[in-house]
Design a protein around this motif. Sequence first.
Motif, PDB file in Angstrom:
ATOM      1  N   LYS A 129      19.911 -49.485 -82.067  1.00  0.00           N
ATOM      2  CA  LYS A 129      19.054 -48.512 -81.387  1.00  0.00           C
ATOM      3  C   LYS A 129      19.787 -47.894 -80.210  1.00  0.00           C
ATOM      4  CE  LYS A 129      14.819 -49.201 -83.372  1.00  0.00           C
ATOM      5  NZ  LYS A 129      15.155 -48.436 -84.587  1.00  0.00           N
ATOM      6  N   ILE A 130      20.425 -46.720 -80.433  1.00  0.00           N
ATOM      7  CA  ILE A 130      21.022 -45.997 -79.321  1.00  0.00           C
ATOM      8  C   ILE A 130      20.540 -44.554 -79.354  1.00  0.00           C
ATOM      9  CG2 ILE A 130      23.110 -47.414 -79.071  1.00  0.00           C
ATOM     10  CD1 ILE A 130      24.547 -45.225 -80.733  1.00  0.00           C
ATOM     11  N   GLY A 131      20.884 -43.799 -78.323  1.00  0.00           N
ATOM     12  CA  GLY A 131      20.491 -42.393 -78.282  1.00  0.00           C
ATOM     13  C   GLY A 131      18.993 -42.211 -78.403  1.00  0.00           C
ATOM     14  N   VAL A 132      18.583 -41.225 -79.201  1.00  0.00           N
ATOM     15  CA  VAL A 132      17.150 -40.958 -79.324  1.00  0.00           C
ATOM     16  C   VAL A 132      16.401 -42.139 -79.935  1.00  0.00           C
ATOM     17  CG1 VAL A 132      17.007 -38.461 -79.382  1.00  0.00           C
ATOM     18  CG2 VAL A 132      17.659 -39.680 -81.444  1.00  0.00           C
ATOM     19  N   ALA A 133      17.095 -42.917 -80.758  1.00  0.00           N
ATOM     20  CA  ALA A 133      16.436 -44.050 -81.404  1.00  0.00           C
ATOM     21  C   ALA A 133      15.978 -45.066 -80.358  1.00  0.00           C
ATOM     22  CB  ALA A 133      17.380 -44.707 -82.400  1.00  0.00           C
ATOM     23  N   ALA A 134      16.700 -45.112 -79.226  1.00  0.00           N
ATOM     24  CA  ALA A 134      16.356 -46.091 -78.206  1.00  0.00           C
ATOM     25  C   ALA A 134      15.178 -45.640 -77.353  1.00  0.00           C
ATOM     26  CB  ALA A 134      17.563 -46.371 -77.331  1.00  0.00           C
ATOM     27  N   VAL A 135      15.006 -44.319 -77.186  1.00  0.00           N
ATOM     28  CA  VAL A 135      13.983 -43.869 -76.234  1.00  0.00           C
ATOM     29  C   VAL A 135      12.667 -43.434 -76.856  1.00  0.00           C
ATOM     30  CG1 VAL A 135      15.345 -43.315 -74.222  1.00  0.00           C
ATOM     31  CG2 VAL A 135      15.252 -41.693 -76.107  1.00  0.00           C
ATOM     32  N   THR A 171      21.079 -38.442 -74.753  1.00  0.00           N
ATOM     33  CA  THR A 171      19.709 -38.024 -74.438  1.00  0.00           C
ATOM     34  C   THR A 171      19.528 -37.895 -72.929  1.00  0.00           C
ATOM     35  OG1 THR A 171      19.021 -40.316 -74.309  1.00  0.00           O
ATOM     36  CG2 THR A 171      18.811 -39.252 -76.442  1.00  0.00           C
ATOM     37  N   PRO A 172      18.526 -37.113 -72.502  1.00  0.00           N
ATOM     38  CA  PRO A 172      18.227 -37.016 -71.071  1.00  0.00           C
ATOM     39  C   PRO A 172      18.017 -38.398 -70.440  1.00  0.00           C
ATOM     40  CG  PRO A 172      16.995 -35.366 -72.266  1.00  0.00           C
ATOM     41  CD  PRO A 172      17.711 -36.190 -73.290  1.00  0.00           C
ATOM     42  N   ALA A 173      17.381 -39.321 -71.182  1.00  0.00           N
ATOM     43  CA  ALA A 173      17.129 -40.651 -70.632  1.00  0.00           C
ATOM     44  C   ALA A 173      18.445 -41.363 -70.319  1.00  0.00           C
ATOM     45  CB  ALA A 173      16.308 -41.466 -71.633  1.00  0.00           C
ATOM     46  N   MET A 174      19.398 -41.212 -71.226  1.00  0.00           N
ATOM     47  CA  MET A 174      20.693 -41.853 -71.016  1.00  0.00           C
ATOM     48  C   MET A 174      21.411 -41.238 -69.809  1.00  0.00           C
ATOM     49  SD  MET A 174      23.925 -41.779 -73.513  1.00  0.00           S
ATOM     50  CE  MET A 174      25.164 -41.091 -72.452  1.00  0.00           C
ATOM     51  N   ILE A 175      21.347 -39.910 -69.727  1.00  0.00           N
ATOM     52  CA  ILE A 175      22.001 -39.236 -68.609  1.00  0.00           C
ATOM     53  C   ILE A 175      21.384 -39.678 -67.288  1.00  0.00           C
ATOM     54  CG2 ILE A 175      22.373 -36.979 -67.538  1.00  0.00           C
ATOM     55  CD1 ILE A 175      22.568 -35.907 -70.467  1.00  0.00           C
TER      56      ILE A 175
END
Lengths: 197, 160
Positions: free
Chosen positions: A36-42, B60-64
């Motif tokens: 779960k990384i990127g969009v999959a994580a959020v 993603t914005p969340a990661m940033i």
Amino acid sequence: MKNEKEILLTLLKSKVFYVALAMLAGLFILDALGLKIGVAAVSGETSLGVSALSSAGFQFVSMLKIVPPIFLMIGLLDIWVPKETMIRFMGEKSGLVGIFIAFFIGAMSAGPLVAAFPVAQIMLKKGARYSNVLFFLSIWASAKLPILFFQATALGVTYTVITNLTLISVYLVGTLLIEKALSPQDKALIYGLAEQA
Amino acid sequence: MDLSTIIIYGIALALLIVSLVKDRGKTKKAIKKGWMAFIKILPVLIPLFLIVGIVLSLVTPAMIKQVMGEESGIIGVLIGMVIGSVAFMPPFVTFPLGAELLSNGAGYPQVAAFMTTLMAVGLVYWSAETKFFGSKAVILRNSMAFIASGIVAFVVWMVM
């Protein structure tokens, strides 16, 4: 029919296409592994691969909505504006007028930077000065008017004024420096590419 | 559709009508030229947008927010510039994200570094841009934009 074949051939010959496909496959592998990384994580998106494809599609369609008038104007410019006119207004000796026109067209534009490339190319083909075309591209990328309004509402007028005045000054100097840094052969290559278009 | 798009459609339509009134044959030719320019760019656009989609689903914005919230100072500026160069974001996501970064405690210089590289340095555009202008011109333009972003961050640091 001939066009479709050509599009397909160029596409199949381009390395980035395969790089993109490999990356996409990588995303699906990550999906399969349950990472779960990127969009999959959020956002609880189930598949990275599917989300990449759907946002690619969405971005592509939103670009298609903006570009028809741009390409229409490229065509009109190609047919109606003679080389001498372009050289007079944006060529080697156009001076401040050339810079101002480059700025004006860049600032008035809409659409992603990739839509600016064919516009820049037709300017080069008609004999515009390289530094002016580069300045146009840079302004299109960062200081389009609609973007400025958006910026000012989200981040404040002070921020918008400071960043954009700085950017414009750096670009003014930078584009001239780059033009100096390019050898006559480099320029011949760039104008040669434009000539083929 | 936003205002600028409508204006551009309006201008193009007006020019088209003027062209049609002046010379039908030439107008036909112009439309054909424009269409050919579009057809030519299509094979470049398809991989480009695939990469854009991949970047959008990974960065993603969340990661940033996570990465940029923690680091301040020069390191924060550099992180902002690197992420901004690699990432791709439509403007309607970019600026609200910038505002959010600020309210999450990131400084103005860091946000400026991130947002100016995000707009002007386009690693996702690299291959497409090369096909139009050759690789040397692309390296130089992106380097200039990268340095410009550093200067902007510095000026914002000094002034704001």
